[in-house]
Design a protein around this motif. Sequence first.
Motif, PDB file in Angstrom:
ATOM      1  N   LEU A 134       1.536  -1.031   0.152  1.00 16.21           N
ATOM      2  CA  LEU A 134       0.058  -0.158   0.212  1.00 16.21           C
ATOM      3  C   LEU A 134       1.172   1.364  -0.110  1.00 16.21           C
ATOM      4  O   LEU A 134       2.251   0.807   0.463  1.00 16.21           O
ATOM      5  CB  LEU A 134      -1.286  -0.133   1.199  1.00 16.21           C
ATOM      6  N   SER A 135       0.223   2.090  -0.871  1.00 14.66           N
ATOM      7  CA  SER A 135       1.237   3.293  -0.975  1.00 14.66           C
ATOM      8  C   SER A 135       1.037   4.530   0.550  1.00 14.66           C
ATOM      9  O   SER A 135      -0.030   4.308   1.826  1.00 14.66           O
ATOM     10  CB  SER A 135       0.337   4.293  -1.987  1.00 14.66           C
ATOM     11  N   GLU A 136       1.771   5.597   1.043  1.00 13.91           N
ATOM     12  CA  GLU A 136       1.656   6.129   1.898  1.00 13.91           C
ATOM     13  C   GLU A 136       0.999   6.733   1.855  1.00 13.91           C
ATOM     14  O   GLU A 136      -0.005   7.121   2.813  1.00 13.91           O
ATOM     15  CB  GLU A 136       2.674   7.260   1.901  1.00 13.91           C
ATOM     16  N   PHE A 181      -2.462   5.428   1.653  1.00 19.04           N
ATOM     17  CA  PHE A 181      -3.276   4.973   2.404  1.00 19.04           C
ATOM     18  C   PHE A 181      -3.242   5.390   3.146  1.00 19.04           C
ATOM     19  O   PHE A 181      -3.788   5.338   4.358  1.00 19.04           O
ATOM     20  CB  PHE A 181      -3.136   3.570   2.187  1.00 19.04           C
ATOM     21  N   THR A 182      -2.253   5.425   4.311  1.00 19.05           N
ATOM     22  CA  THR A 182      -2.134   5.593   5.364  1.00 19.05           C
ATOM     23  C   THR A 182      -2.454   7.573   5.614  1.00 19.05           C
ATOM     24  O   THR A 182      -3.223   7.508   6.885  1.00 19.05           O
ATOM     25  CB  THR A 182      -0.149   6.260   6.377  1.00 19.05           C
ATOM     26  N   GLU A 183      -2.602   7.872   5.008  1.00 18.60           N
ATOM     27  CA  GLU A 183      -3.134   9.626   5.504  1.00 18.60           C
ATOM     28  C   GLU A 183      -4.360   9.707   5.155  1.00 18.60           C
ATOM     29  O   GLU A 183      -5.094  10.223   6.003  1.00 18.60           O
ATOM     30  CB  GLU A 183      -2.406  10.613   3.713  1.00 18.60           C
ATOM     31  N   ARG A 184      -4.918   8.439   3.912  1.00 20.45           N
ATOM     32  CA  ARG A 184      -6.562   8.433   3.596  1.00 20.45           C
ATOM     33  C   ARG A 184      -7.034   7.690   5.344  1.00 20.45           C
ATOM     34  O   ARG A 184      -7.770   8.402   5.899  1.00 20.45           O
ATOM     35  CB  ARG A 184      -7.241   7.720   3.149  1.00 20.45           C
ATOM     36  N   VAL A 185      -6.199   6.677   6.696  1.00 22.30           N
ATOM     37  CA  VAL A 185      -6.417   5.835   6.898  1.00 22.30           C
ATOM     38  C   VAL A 185      -6.952   7.182   8.059  1.00 22.30           C
ATOM     39  O   VAL A 185      -7.319   7.275   9.061  1.00 22.30           O
ATOM     40  CB  VAL A 185      -5.516   5.122   8.124  1.00 22.30           C
ATOM     41  N   MET A 186      -5.589   8.252   8.524  1.00 24.90           N
ATOM     42  CA  MET A 186      -5.698   9.497   9.356  1.00 24.90           C
ATOM     43  C   MET A 186      -6.514  10.299   9.022  1.00 24.90           C
ATOM     44  O   MET A 186      -7.463  10.369  10.250  1.00 24.90           O
ATOM     45  CB  MET A 186      -4.188  10.675   8.996  1.00 24.90           C
ATOM     46  N   LYS A 238      -9.789   9.381   8.267  1.00 22.43           N
ATOM     47  CA  LYS A 238     -10.506   9.139   8.658  1.00 22.43           C
ATOM     48  C   LYS A 238     -10.487   8.822   9.790  1.00 22.43           C
ATOM     49  O   LYS A 238     -12.102   9.073   9.984  1.00 22.43           O
ATOM     50  CB  LYS A 238     -10.675   7.632   8.051  1.00 22.43           C
ATOM     51  N   ILE A 239      -9.701   8.853  10.659  1.00 23.24           N
ATOM     52  CA  ILE A 239      -9.978   8.905  11.940  1.00 23.24           C
ATOM     53  C   ILE A 239      -9.875  10.311  12.804  1.00 23.24           C
ATOM     54  O   ILE A 239     -10.101  10.330  14.220  1.00 23.24           O
ATOM     55  CB  ILE A 239      -8.365   7.761  12.672  1.00 23.24           C
ATOM     56  N   LEU A 246     -13.035  11.369  14.505  1.00 22.57           N
ATOM     57  CA  LEU A 246     -13.211   9.743  16.157  1.00 22.57           C
ATOM     58  C   LEU A 246     -12.218  10.211  17.025  1.00 22.57           C
ATOM     59  O   LEU A 246     -12.903   9.767  18.380  1.00 22.57           O
ATOM     60  CB  LEU A 246     -12.765   9.257  15.124  1.00 22.57           C
ATOM     61  N   LYS A 247     -11.648  11.171  16.666  1.00 12.20           N
ATOM     62  CA  LYS A 247     -10.729  11.995  18.159  1.00 12.20           C
ATOM     63  C   LYS A 247     -11.410  12.529  18.450  1.00 12.20           C
ATOM     64  O   LYS A 247     -11.068  12.083  20.314  1.00 12.20           O
ATOM     65  CB  LYS A 247      -9.487  12.525  17.614  1.00 12.20           C
ATOM     66  N   ALA A 252     -13.319   9.559  21.025  1.00 11.81           N
ATOM     67  CA  ALA A 252     -13.143   8.517  20.848  1.00 11.81           C
ATOM     68  C   ALA A 252     -13.664   8.149  22.416  1.00 11.81           C
ATOM     69  O   ALA A 252     -14.153   8.770  23.313  1.00 11.81           O
ATOM     70  CB  ALA A 252     -11.226   8.599  20.916  1.00 11.81           C
ATOM     71  N   PRO A 253     -14.525   6.793  22.400  1.00 15.79           N
ATOM     72  CA  PRO A 253     -14.730   6.344  23.262  1.00 15.79           C
ATOM     73  C   PRO A 253     -13.653   6.223  24.578  1.00 15.79           C
ATOM     74  O   PRO A 253     -12.586   5.422  24.502  1.00 15.79           O
ATOM     75  CB  PRO A 253     -15.017   4.425  22.938  1.00 15.79           C
TER      76      PRO A 253
END
Lengths: 188, 122
Positions: free
Chosen positions: B23-25, B27-32, B34-35, B38-39, B42-43
């Motif tokens: 996976l490319s970098e 992807f990492t940015e996309r996950v970040m 997405k979260i 949630l920050k 955050a539960p």
Amino acid sequence: MSNMVDDAVLEKIRAGDAAAFKLLVYTYQNKIFNLVHKLISRREDAEEVTQDIFIKIYKSIHTFRKEAQLSTWIYRIAYNAALNHLKKSKKQVHTTDMNGVLKEASSEITHTDNTFETQAMQMLYQAIMQLPTQEKTIILLYYYEDCTIKELGKILGLSTANIKVKLHRIRKKLKKVKHKQAFYEPIK
Amino acid sequence: MSPSNDIDDFIRQTLNHAPEDKLSEEFTERVMRKIEPLKSSAPTPALIHKNGWLLILGIIIGIFVWLVSVTSNITHPIFAYINQLKFGEYSLLKTEIFYCSMALFLLFFILEVIIIKRQLKV
């Protein structure tokens, strides 16, 4: 299988440090994707599931109690997520007839594919890819990711004795493929 | 080399030659990304562990049973037996025992919170 993210990073993630979580994603993304993509054939789906896995990890990182290694916990989440996806899409392969696998595998071999050194390797790989999800996971994690039997038990939710039996059976199946391919292998 | 090692090595070699999915970098940015939402939501870890709630429930039921036994005229042999028990000059059914029970309940509660908080930190 060693822990690639240390305790300090884990603590930072729990404290809400985004950079620390980014490090975790970066460290595990290829390993997780590699497994998920081999369980879910479509790349787009595998990417989406991998993304969901990391979101789940972020949401439930505070529930990780260090009873197992972090990598074991992550692989368990990944395996369950892939399994759920397969159940939803009903694409799970239930092939157990290795003769059928061998036939399919041999028909799929292309002479232009130079990834594998020998035709035997190519056929074995195809056979592994045709295994049921649980067996495929065992093979991939045990032989490729160097997971121990104990870790595999935790990831799949099975006893170590059960994993040993399953490994023995899969080896037997794959041995059959290896022996049969000898008839196909051209004499050099 | 044993036949078992033979097939093990062959599987290992095959998987090592298999095409690796990367996976490319990006992807990492996309996950970040997405979260990010949630920050704020955050539960937070539960203050009391599920086992802790069971413990507290057990203590509450215990106190309730004890109170019922004190305030009612139940003549069940078990209550008659408790009534007989004495520690020195203290009877088990004295008011002091009620305060002791409450103190123990609070102590268990505080201990539970400390233990769970520690577990979450480790």
